[in-house]
Design a protein around this motif. Structure first.
Motif, PDB file in Angstrom:
ATOM      1  N   ASP A  80      30.664   9.854  -0.666  1.00 26.10           N
ATOM      2  CA  ASP A  80      30.840  11.235  -1.123  1.00 26.10           C
ATOM      3  C   ASP A  80      30.236  11.383  -2.521  1.00 26.10           C
ATOM      4  OD1 ASP A  80      31.787  13.882  -1.285  1.00 26.10           O
ATOM      5  OD2 ASP A  80      33.612  13.217  -2.291  1.00 26.10           O
ATOM      6  N   SER A  82      20.564  14.497  -1.824  1.00 26.59           N
ATOM      7  CA  SER A  82      21.843  13.780  -1.950  1.00 26.59           C
ATOM      8  C   SER A  82      21.654  12.294  -1.694  1.00 26.59           C
ATOM      9  CB  SER A  82      22.872  14.350  -0.968  1.00 26.59           C
ATOM     10  OG  SER A  82      23.175  15.689  -1.255  1.00 26.59           O
ATOM     11  N   TYR A  87      28.161  16.748 -11.915  1.00 26.67           N
ATOM     12  CA  TYR A  87      28.597  17.603 -13.014  1.00 26.67           C
ATOM     13  C   TYR A  87      27.588  17.482 -14.145  1.00 26.67           C
ATOM     14  CZ  TYR A  87      33.188  17.389 -10.724  1.00 26.67           C
ATOM     15  OH  TYR A  87      34.214  17.447  -9.827  1.00 26.67           O
ATOM     16  N   ASN A 147      38.132  15.720  -8.660  1.00 26.82           N
ATOM     17  CA  ASN A 147      37.574  16.748  -9.535  1.00 26.82           C
ATOM     18  C   ASN A 147      37.464  16.178 -10.948  1.00 26.82           C
ATOM     19  OD1 ASN A 147      36.748  19.472 -10.218  1.00 26.82           O
ATOM     20  ND2 ASN A 147      38.722  19.677 -11.241  1.00 26.82           N
ATOM     21  N   ILE A 176      29.443  13.826  -5.914  1.00 28.26           N
ATOM     22  CA  ILE A 176      29.786  15.022  -6.690  1.00 28.26           C
ATOM     23  C   ILE A 176      29.002  14.965  -7.998  1.00 28.26           C
ATOM     24  CG2 ILE A 176      31.657  16.487  -7.540  1.00 28.26           C
ATOM     25  CD1 ILE A 176      33.636  14.697  -6.081  1.00 28.26           C
TER      26      ILE A 176
END
Length: 330
Positions: free
Chosen positions: A88, A64, A92, A141, A90
């Protein structure tokens, strides 16, 4: 003397050229992308991604940090490196470019009001930075929806604006991005949920300083692919009021007005935008598409009525025009 002046001018010219070249190589999109092909630590390997998805917490943590650091460097966001422990991350994978294969999409929520999305293309078992989406709010999201005539997906972000500390405002909204002309552009934006509190005097100087207004908006947004790609928005908006010398609590407010309405948008390839309808500016040959109806905006609900359309022309120019000047296509 002339030689000294010539030498001084030459030095100034060389310094200026060095500055221009440095700006070009650091800020030019294509040069920046090329740098990621030749500099190993600007790439993200499949091995690194395997570590990121590992159940081993140490491997996941190190991966990360490496992905965040690599992305910050690719974006030239060096000022954020010292805050890496608070960023943070994320990830995809989806096909959002015309390459007909999945890209790696890296979301970095940098702070409570700043986020960025980096797009990496797959090259020889590695991912190379190729594009970005900046100036967005924290992403909760991402979803994807295909557009048949494009052959790749739209990118649907859920973003959060949280100003409850001091500004009494919270909004969750979706914003959709399309890759076109070497960049990602916003093609749709709509509130999902909103909770905001105003002192009436902030919007009406004649109002009592003890009057408070609360607006709650809770909208249901549905995507459909048939008969053509479209979005249905069910709007539910409530206005509450109370009289209070101090900042009111939730229980103080009483419902005084409510509206429920529907908006329907469809994907228009000609304008590369989700639109309500097409039309023409009266007494002209200018064709336009209608993006929004200001009658449905919160400002109208607060007592500032507007009877305009937000429109876009074929060359991409966006502006507002009173409805009386628009002829709607039947």
């Amino acid at each position: 003397m002339i030689k000294k002046i010539f030498a001084l001018l030459l030095i100034i010219l060389l310094l200026f050229a060095a500055f221009i070249l440095n700006e070009f190589f650091n800020n030019n999109q294509y040069i920046s992308t090329f740098k990621t092909y030749v500099v190993p630590n600007l790439k993200i390997s499949n091995t690194l991604l395997e570590d990121y998805y590992s159940t081993n917490s140490n491997l996941h943590k190190k991966a990360s940090e490496s992905i965040i650091l690599t992305t910050l460097k690719n974006l030239n966001y060096d000022q954020w490196i010292e805050y890496i422990d608070y960023i943070d991350l994320i990830l995809y994978k989806s096909n959002v470019l015309p390459a007909h294969e999945d890209e790696l999409i890296v979301v970095l929520n940098l702070s409570k009001d700043t986020s960025v999305i980096a797009i990496y293309s797959s090259i020889n078992d590695e991912y190379v930075f190729t594009n970005k989406i900046e100036n967005i709010l924290p992403v909760q999201n991402i979803k994807f929806i295909p557009v048949s005539e494009l052959g790749y997906n739209l990118l649907i972000t859920d973003q959060l604006l949280d100003e409850r500390l001091g500004a009494f405002f919270l909004e969750e909204f979706i914003e959709i991005f399309l890759y076109t002309d070497d960049n990602f552009k916003s093609v749709f934006k709509k509130t999902k949920y909103k909770d905001e509190i105003y002192n009436a005097k902030w919007i009406n100087p004649k109002a009592s300083p003890n009057e408070w207004i609360k607006i709650i908006e809770n909208n249901h947004i549905t995507f459909n692919q048939k008969p053509k790609l479209n979005i249905q928005v069910s709007i539910s908006r409530q206005k509450f009021k109370t009289m209070k010398k101090t900042f009111p609590s939730k229980e103080d407010f009483k419902l005084i007005e409510e509206i429920i309405t529907q908006e329907n948008y469809y994907w228009n390839p000609k304008y590369q935008m989700f639109v309500i309808n097409e039309g023409m500016i009266k007494n002209s040959s200018t064709s336009v598409a209608i993006i929004d109806d200001t009658n449905h905006w919160t400002e109208s609900f607060l007592g500032f009525p507007s009877n305009n359309y937000k429109i876009i022309t074929k060359n991409g120019k966006i502006f507002y025009l009173h409805k009386q000047f628009i002829s709607i296509k039947q």
